[in-house]
Design a protein around this motif. Structure first.
Motif, PDB file in Angstrom:
ATOM      1  N   GLY A  38       0.819  -1.207   0.000  1.00 37.30           N
ATOM      2  CA  GLY A  38       0.000   0.000   0.000  1.00 37.30           C
ATOM      3  C   GLY A  38       0.850   1.252   0.000  1.00 37.30           C
ATOM      4  N   TRP A  39       0.219   2.385  -0.285  1.00 37.85           N
ATOM      5  CA  TRP A  39       0.883   3.684  -0.255  1.00 37.85           C
ATOM      6  C   TRP A  39      -0.143   4.783  -0.080  1.00 37.85           C
ATOM      7  N   ASN A  40       0.330   5.992   0.163  1.00 43.35           N
ATOM      8  CA  ASN A  40      -0.574   7.121   0.365  1.00 43.35           C
ATOM      9  C   ASN A  40      -0.580   8.059  -0.847  1.00 43.35           C
ATOM     10  N   GLU A  84      -2.002   9.932  -4.106  1.00 45.80           N
ATOM     11  CA  GLU A  84      -3.267  10.439  -4.645  1.00 45.80           C
ATOM     12  C   GLU A  84      -2.991  11.247  -5.900  1.00 45.80           C
ATOM     13  N   GLU A  85      -3.992  11.282  -6.773  1.00 47.82           N
ATOM     14  CA  GLU A  85      -3.942  12.176  -7.932  1.00 47.82           C
ATOM     15  C   GLU A  85      -4.144  13.602  -7.436  1.00 47.82           C
ATOM     16  N   THR A 101      -8.068  11.747  -5.763  1.00 50.76           N
ATOM     17  CA  THR A 101      -8.406  10.345  -6.032  1.00 50.76           C
ATOM     18  C   THR A 101      -7.220   9.454  -5.679  1.00 50.76           C
ATOM     19  N   PRO A 102      -7.416   8.430  -4.828  1.00 49.07           N
ATOM     20  CA  PRO A 102      -6.304   7.545  -4.477  1.00 49.07           C
ATOM     21  C   PRO A 102      -5.817   6.754  -5.699  1.00 49.07           C
ATOM     22  N   PRO A 122      -4.328   3.350  -6.851  1.00 45.23           N
ATOM     23  CA  PRO A 122      -4.227   2.013  -6.267  1.00 45.23           C
ATOM     24  C   PRO A 122      -2.782   1.507  -6.259  1.00 45.23           C
TER      25      PRO A 122
END
Length: 132
Positions: free
Chosen positions: A66-68, A70-71, A75-76, A78
């Motif tokens: 996982g990671w943090n 975002e656009e 928007t996350p 994936p």
């Protein structure tokens, strides 16, 4: 009774010293030795062909948890192969290289303390050995 191997995870936290990557957090599973050597070879290739980069990202996708990320619109992104493919090359290589450094064993040739100037020599004369 068998031993059950539990894969550890590594969390990379990119601080201010990482410039544009400051604030990035990435969670990655530990590697088997085979996976480590495969990733190392792919990263250190002189020629980064399309096939080589794709193989590297597929190998990394198998351990990316996982990671943090975002656009710009919030928007996350994936933490998947598709997410990796949507990022630029510099971003992906920065994460992979930082991660490999974090999980690599220390250099076998480091000779830790070999030429240390700290501390004094043991006081007194050296002990000599004589044959009996």
């Amino acid at each position: 009774m068998a031993y059950t191997r539990k894969r550890k995870t590594v969390t990379l936290e990119f601080g201010d010293e990482h410039g544009d990557f400051a604030g990035l957090e990435v969670e990655i599973a530990s590697l088997s030795m085979g996976e480590f050597f495969e990733m190392s070879k792919l990263v250190h290739k002189d020629d980064m062909s399309e096939e080589g980069v794709e193989a590297l990202l597929k190998a990394f996708d198998r351990v990316l948890i996982g990671w943090n990320v975002e656009e710009e619109d919030g928007t996350p992104v994936p933490a998947t192969f598709g997410g990796l493919m949507s990022m630029d090359l510099e971003f992906n290589l920065k994460i992979i290289e930082t991660w490999l450094k974090a999980v690599s064993p220390p250099e076998a040739t480091s000779d830790l303390g070999k030429d240390s100037t700290s501390g004094d020599r043991f006081p007194g004369q050296p002990v000599t050995m004589e044959a009996l």
